[in-house]
Scaffold this motif. Structure first.
Motif, PDB file in Angstrom:
ATOM      1  N   LEU A  84     -58.917 -10.685  78.755  1.00 14.10           N
ATOM      2  CA  LEU A  84     -58.845  -9.840  79.952  1.00 14.10           C
ATOM      3  C   LEU A  84     -58.773  -8.359  79.589  1.00 14.10           C
ATOM      4  O   LEU A  84     -57.989  -7.592  80.155  1.00 14.10           O
ATOM      5  N   PRO A  86     -60.394  -4.601  79.457  1.00 11.83           N
ATOM      6  CA  PRO A  86     -61.405  -3.799  80.153  1.00 11.83           C
ATOM      7  C   PRO A  86     -62.509  -3.376  79.198  1.00 11.83           C
ATOM      8  O   PRO A  86     -62.417  -3.619  77.985  1.00 11.83           O
ATOM      9  N   THR A  96     -63.233 -12.058  79.487  1.00 10.65           N
ATOM     10  CA  THR A  96     -62.677 -12.960  80.496  1.00 10.65           C
ATOM     11  C   THR A  96     -61.230 -13.310  80.138  1.00 10.65           C
ATOM     12  O   THR A  96     -60.644 -12.756  79.205  1.00 10.65           O
ATOM     13  N   HIS A  97     -60.682 -14.278  80.862  1.00  7.88           N
ATOM     14  CA  HIS A  97     -59.280 -14.647  80.647  1.00  7.88           C
ATOM     15  C   HIS A  97     -59.068 -15.375  79.327  1.00  7.88           C
ATOM     16  O   HIS A  97     -57.925 -15.474  78.848  1.00  7.88           O
ATOM     17  N   ALA A 275     -59.591 -12.938  89.577  1.00  6.22           N
ATOM     18  CA  ALA A 275     -60.029 -11.603  89.150  1.00  6.22           C
ATOM     19  C   ALA A 275     -60.164 -10.651  90.330  1.00  6.22           C
ATOM     20  O   ALA A 275     -59.937  -9.445  90.189  1.00  6.22           O
ATOM     21  N   GLN A 278     -56.539  -9.432  91.242  1.00  4.04           N
ATOM     22  CA  GLN A 278     -55.893  -8.641  90.187  1.00  4.04           C
ATOM     23  C   GLN A 278     -56.711  -7.410  89.788  1.00  4.04           C
ATOM     24  O   GLN A 278     -56.385  -6.756  88.797  1.00  4.04           O
ATOM     25  N   GLN A 280     -59.626  -7.051  88.450  1.00  3.54           N
ATOM     26  CA  GLN A 280     -60.324  -7.106  87.156  1.00  3.54           C
ATOM     27  C   GLN A 280     -61.821  -6.926  87.429  1.00  3.54           C
ATOM     28  O   GLN A 280     -62.620  -7.837  87.306  1.00  3.54           O
ATOM     29  N   TRP A 282     -64.285  -5.473  85.981  1.00  8.24           N
ATOM     30  CA  TRP A 282     -65.321  -5.629  84.958  1.00  8.24           C
ATOM     31  C   TRP A 282     -65.818  -7.073  84.850  1.00  8.24           C
ATOM     32  O   TRP A 282     -66.843  -7.320  84.219  1.00  8.24           O
ATOM     33  N   TRP A 283     -65.098  -7.997  85.475  1.00  7.58           N
ATOM     34  CA  TRP A 283     -65.492  -9.402  85.399  1.00  7.58           C
ATOM     35  C   TRP A 283     -66.469  -9.776  86.522  1.00  7.58           C
ATOM     36  O   TRP A 283     -67.456 -10.478  86.294  1.00  7.58           O
TER      37      TRP A 283
END
Length: 363
Positions: A84, A86, A96-97, A275, A278, A280, A282-283
């Protein structure tokens, strides 16, 4: 070669100029170069909208072809030290996670989107041409039967059918998905081609070919299909768009297994891992932007084809480009003033003068 000769029909009569243009080639037909034939066949893609769309689409096609070379990592390669994360120098679009590189997944996912989109469009276009053109050319019960078949496929829901087919396989291949999308997406194009073919079958050149005893296959391929190319291209582009959106939607809702990488699969994983909540970005943002970009490209190509097919749009576009070349604003008002032919007292040759004045409207 053009020759000019003078002709006088008597005293006081106006002089007449006769223009004779010689033709080259056999049969008196002007000789066309190979480049002229190629550019004439692709005239619908010569405007700015189509060119821009084709450039964007060609970029995604090249990415799909050279995905193994362009991707910095394998889409399933895990980096336990960067979970995770960036965007950074090591992972341009973050991870990813579980530490998978998002850029590599997007690049490899492009291949599945392009393959399914073009393969489904090819299948649907072939069926639409076969059914639509034959139904439009023939008459009687044959035409009505093909028209009824088209109406049946128009109301068949494609999404539930794909869900049923996908449930029968543990890992359905992309070819199967493309085939189902193509088999459920040809009906609208067939109806449009049938209507246009019914208009063409009564034209003089088709009647002449029929009177000469030409077979049905030659009449359709040589006389009708060249006049239907713009509609066929528009139908193909529309089916590509629908197939790509269908694939990504099915992947996002989990109908297609996540092992088949495409942009919808990436969004599915991002949504499942929270994602979106939260932030996120970029995902989930890169695959979403790719879907939007290829949709814009296909829309621009379709707009360019519409401008070529529609005489009003084509004349408006040509007029706008001509005004831009002359340094005029497209929104300027153009007024054409024509004077009637004037005659002189000496009965000489009458002349006509055309004066075009351009006035700029200020808002």
């Amino acid at each position: 070669m053009t020759t000019i000769s003078e002709h006088r029909s008597g005293a006081g009569a106006p002089e007449t100029l006769l223009l004779r243009t010689s033709t080259a080639g056999a049969g008196g037909k002007p000789k066309q170069s190979l480049w002229a034939k190629i550019t004439g066949a692709f005239a619908m893609f010569r405007n700015g909208k189509s060119i821009t769309g084709l450039i964007i689409l060609a970029f995604f096609v090249l990415v799909a072809i050279f995905a193994d070379v362009l991707a910095p990592f394998s889409p399933t390669q895990i980096d336990n030290s960067a979970r995770l994360q960036p965007p950074s120098a090591a992972h341009w679009l973050g991870t990813t996670h579980i530490g998978e590189d998002v850029l590599s997944q997007v690049i490899h996912g492009t291949r599945g989107v392009v393959v399914v989109g073009f393969l489904a469009a090819a299948i649907a276009t072939v069926i639409a041409i076969t059914v639509g053109v034959i139904a439009g050319y023939l008459s009687g019960w044959k035409s009505e039967s093909l028209s009824a078949l088209t109406n049946v496929f128009l109301v068949i829901p494609g999404l539930p059918l794909i869900i049923i087919v996908a449930a029968m396989f543990e890992d359905p291949p992309l070819v199967l998905i493309a085939a189902v999308l193509g088999l459920t997406g040809w009906a609208w194009g067939a109806r449009v081609l049938r209507a246009q073919t019914m208009s063409l079958r009564n034209r003089d050149f088709v009647q002449a070919a029929r009177a000469n005893g030409e077979p049905l296959r030659r009449i359709i391929t040589r006389e009708m299909l060249p006049n239907l190319m713009a509609l066929i291209a528009a139908s193909f582009v529309g089916t590509v768009t629908a197939a790509i959106l269908g694939l990504t939607t099915l992947s996002y809702i989990g109908v297609i297994p996540v092992t088949t990488y495409n942009w919808g699969t990436i969004l599915n994983w991002a949504s499942a891992q929270g994602a979106f909540g939260q932030n996120q970005w970029w995902w989930y943002m890169p695959p979403g932007l790719c879907i939007a970009a290829i949709g814009v490209a296909l829309s621009l190509i379709n707009f360019g084809i519409d401008e070529y097919v529609n005489p009003r749009l084509r004349s408006a576009g040509e007029r706008a480009r001509a005004m831009k070349k002359k340094g005029l604003d497209v929104n300027d008002a153009v007024t054409a003033v024509r004077t009637s032919p004037s005659t002189t007292s000496t009965s000489r040759t009458s002349t006509s003068t055309t004066i075009e004045t351009k006035t700029e409207s200020k808002k």
